[in-house]
Design a protein around this motif. Structure first.
Motif, PDB file in Angstrom:
ATOM      1  N   VAL A 199      -8.923  -1.305  -6.974  1.00 23.30           N
ATOM      2  CA  VAL A 199      -9.807  -0.623  -7.934  1.00 23.30           C
ATOM      3  C   VAL A 199     -11.261  -0.835  -7.528  1.00 23.30           C
ATOM      4  CG1 VAL A 199     -10.660  -0.642 -10.304  1.00 23.30           C
ATOM      5  CG2 VAL A 199      -8.197  -0.660  -9.870  1.00 23.30           C
ATOM      6  N   GLU A 200     -11.598  -2.060  -7.162  1.00 20.61           N
ATOM      7  CA  GLU A 200     -12.957  -2.369  -6.725  1.00 20.61           C
ATOM      8  C   GLU A 200     -13.277  -1.664  -5.413  1.00 20.61           C
ATOM      9  OE1 GLU A 200     -16.751  -3.918  -6.649  1.00 20.61           O
ATOM     10  OE2 GLU A 200     -15.294  -3.941  -8.298  1.00 20.61           O
ATOM     11  N   LEU A 251      -1.554   2.781 -11.872  1.00 18.87           N
ATOM     12  CA  LEU A 251      -1.397   1.829 -10.775  1.00 18.87           C
ATOM     13  C   LEU A 251      -0.327   0.784 -11.106  1.00 18.87           C
ATOM     14  CD1 LEU A 251      -5.107   1.268  -9.656  1.00 18.87           C
ATOM     15  CD2 LEU A 251      -3.375   2.759  -8.637  1.00 18.87           C
ATOM     16  N   ARG A 252      -0.280   0.343 -12.350  1.00 21.72           N
ATOM     17  CA  ARG A 252       0.750  -0.625 -12.753  1.00 21.72           C
ATOM     18  C   ARG A 252       2.139   0.004 -12.637  1.00 21.72           C
ATOM     19  NH1 ARG A 252       0.088  -3.652 -18.272  1.00 21.72           N
ATOM     20  NH2 ARG A 252       2.080  -4.393 -17.480  1.00 21.72           N
ATOM     21  N   GLN A 253       2.249   1.256 -13.032  1.00 20.91           N
ATOM     22  CA  GLN A 253       3.537   1.943 -12.952  1.00 20.91           C
ATOM     23  C   GLN A 253       4.019   2.009 -11.502  1.00 20.91           C
ATOM     24  OE1 GLN A 253       5.411   2.846 -15.381  1.00 20.91           O
ATOM     25  NE2 GLN A 253       6.939   4.170 -14.390  1.00 20.91           N
ATOM     26  N   VAL A 288      -5.950   7.291  -3.533  1.00 19.87           N
ATOM     27  CA  VAL A 288      -6.141   6.385  -2.404  1.00 19.87           C
ATOM     28  C   VAL A 288      -5.827   4.954  -2.822  1.00 19.87           C
ATOM     29  CG1 VAL A 288      -7.854   5.389  -0.832  1.00 19.87           C
ATOM     30  CG2 VAL A 288      -7.823   7.856  -1.236  1.00 19.87           C
ATOM     31  N   ALA A 289      -6.286   4.559  -4.005  1.00 21.56           N
ATOM     32  CA  ALA A 289      -6.003   3.212  -4.503  1.00 21.56           C
ATOM     33  C   ALA A 289      -4.494   2.971  -4.605  1.00 21.56           C
ATOM     34  CB  ALA A 289      -6.658   3.006  -5.870  1.00 21.56           C
ATOM     35  N   GLN A 290      -3.769   3.957  -5.132  1.00 19.40           N
ATOM     36  CA  GLN A 290      -2.313   3.835  -5.256  1.00 19.40           C
ATOM     37  C   GLN A 290      -1.663   3.689  -3.886  1.00 19.40           C
ATOM     38  OE1 GLN A 290      -0.021   6.446  -8.051  1.00 19.40           O
ATOM     39  NE2 GLN A 290       0.888   7.238  -6.172  1.00 19.40           N
ATOM     40  N   ALA A 291      -2.135   4.488  -2.918  1.00 10.43           N
ATOM     41  CA  ALA A 291      -1.551   4.438  -1.576  1.00 10.43           C
ATOM     42  C   ALA A 291      -1.833   3.125  -0.865  1.00 10.43           C
ATOM     43  CB  ALA A 291      -2.086   5.600  -0.749  1.00 10.43           C
ATOM     44  N   LEU A 292      -2.865   2.396  -1.334  1.00 11.72           N
ATOM     45  CA  LEU A 292      -3.261   1.148  -0.667  1.00 11.72           C
ATOM     46  C   LEU A 292      -2.661  -0.103  -1.285  1.00 11.72           C
ATOM     47  CD1 LEU A 292      -7.081   1.844  -0.166  1.00 11.72           C
ATOM     48  CD2 LEU A 292      -5.316   1.785   1.597  1.00 11.72           C
ATOM     49  N   ALA A 304       0.268   7.159   1.806  1.00 11.88           N
ATOM     50  CA  ALA A 304      -0.015   8.569   2.096  1.00 11.88           C
ATOM     51  C   ALA A 304      -0.311   9.364   0.839  1.00 11.88           C
ATOM     52  CB  ALA A 304       1.177   9.200   2.829  1.00 11.88           C
ATOM     53  N   ILE A 305      -1.171  10.365   1.035  1.00 12.13           N
ATOM     54  CA  ILE A 305      -1.368  11.423   0.038  1.00 12.13           C
ATOM     55  C   ILE A 305      -1.177  12.737   0.780  1.00 12.13           C
ATOM     56  CG2 ILE A 305      -2.918  12.529  -1.599  1.00 12.13           C
ATOM     57  CD1 ILE A 305      -4.427   9.927  -1.875  1.00 12.13           C
TER      58      ILE A 305
END
Length: 305
Positions: free
Chosen positions: A121-122, A102-104, A147-151, A85-86
């Motif tokens: 990322v891709e 993203l690593r964090q 969105v990338a982080q949420a996925l 979620a965002i």
């Protein structure tokens, strides 16, 4: 991609009260799997309140929310494990690169490795800028990173609260394209609220409309089984409407012709049936109204957020 029949989320009589005021009242709604599902409502309709209950940021006064069959109230951790979620704006460490952010986040989630980070990322199209610091990102790029982080943990349901706020037309289109890719490539269901009705019409397969905290209608915008094809009313002007209606076995008589709710592909099939049956088809006209027209009619012309 086949759309699953079991809803990914179910809101069952959900109510939220603050003192004597009811913000959301007896909201019952199924969110189908494998779709981009829109959430629309005038100012103060209860959209963000509903989303906050769905992700556990505020409590539910009455009713329940099931995510993949697990109750937010009784099995919170199991339920939210299926959610990405965002809510409002994505929060990032601006002094770190996108990849470091993203690593964090990945350190807090089990099962997320370097390969999965590279995949998301891709997927959101940040490959060329992922190693730049977030403070150099445009708003659209930060949204995509969010969105990338949420996925990262492969959620079944991605919830986005007003994700197009502040985006320029190009950023909105890019976000729309990435969300469609999510549905097709990852099988993710997207639940999105927005104030841009024209964009919701382009983006969403279905939309739910709420007013004063209550569900007033659910509109299907795309044909089931082929979500890229709009569905709407079409008028066939023919020489014998009664025969045409009998031959196609659906629709209604109107304005001396036959009105049928059909997708683009179905229109061609219905036309062929009529012609083969000896019915002369003089014209085919779309009667589809825009989502904005339908929204304003349902809500009595109230403004939107």
């Amino acid at each position: 991609m086949l759309v699953e029949t079991e809803p990914v989320a179910r809101l069952q009589g959900v109510t939220k009260k603050m003192g004597s005021k009811t913000l959301v009242g007896d909201l019952t709604l199924d969110i189908p799997s494998g779709q981009i599902f829109g959430f629309l409502g005038p100012n103060g309709a209860g959209k963000t309140t509903t989303i906050r209950m769905m992700v556990g940021l505020i409590s539910i006064s009455r009713g329940d929310i099931l995510i993949c069959g697990r109750s937010i109230k009784d099995h919170f951790e199991e339920a939210v494990a299926h959610i990405g979620a965002i809510v409002e704006n994505p929060e990032m460490y601006k002094y770190l690169t996108g990849y470091q952010n993203l690593r964090q986040y990945a350190r807090m989630v089990q099962g997320v490795n370097k390969q999965r980070i590279d995949e998301v990322v891709e997927l959101v199209g940040l490959g060329q800028r992922i190693h730049d610091k977030v403070k150099t990102y445009s708003l659209g790029m930060r949204q995509r990173l969010g969105v990338a982080q949420a996925l990262l943990h492969r959620p079944k349901l991605l919830i986005l609260d007003e994700p197009t706020n502040g985006l320029d037309p190009q950023g909105i289109r890019e976000l729309r394209d990435y969300l469609r890719r999510l549905c097709l490539e990852e099988g993710t269901t997207v639940f999105v609220s927005s104030h841009l009705l024209s964009e919701m019409e382009l983006m969403c397969d279905s939309v739910a409309i709420i007013q004063n905290g209550r569900l007033v209608d659910v509109k299907q915008l795309k044909a089931v089984g082929n979500m890229d094809v709009p569905i709407g009313e079409t008028l066939f002007e023919v020489d014998n409407a009664e025969v045409a209606l009998e031959r196609i076995g659906r629709g209604a008589l109107k304005n001396g012709g036959v009105v049928v709710e059909a997708s683009r592909a179905e229109i061609a099939e219905l036309n062929a049936i009529m012609v083969k049956s000896g019915v002369k088809v003089y014209s085919i006209k779309s009667l589809a109204r825009s989502l904005e027209d339908q929204f304003l009619e349902i809500t009595g012309g109230e403004g939107i957020e």
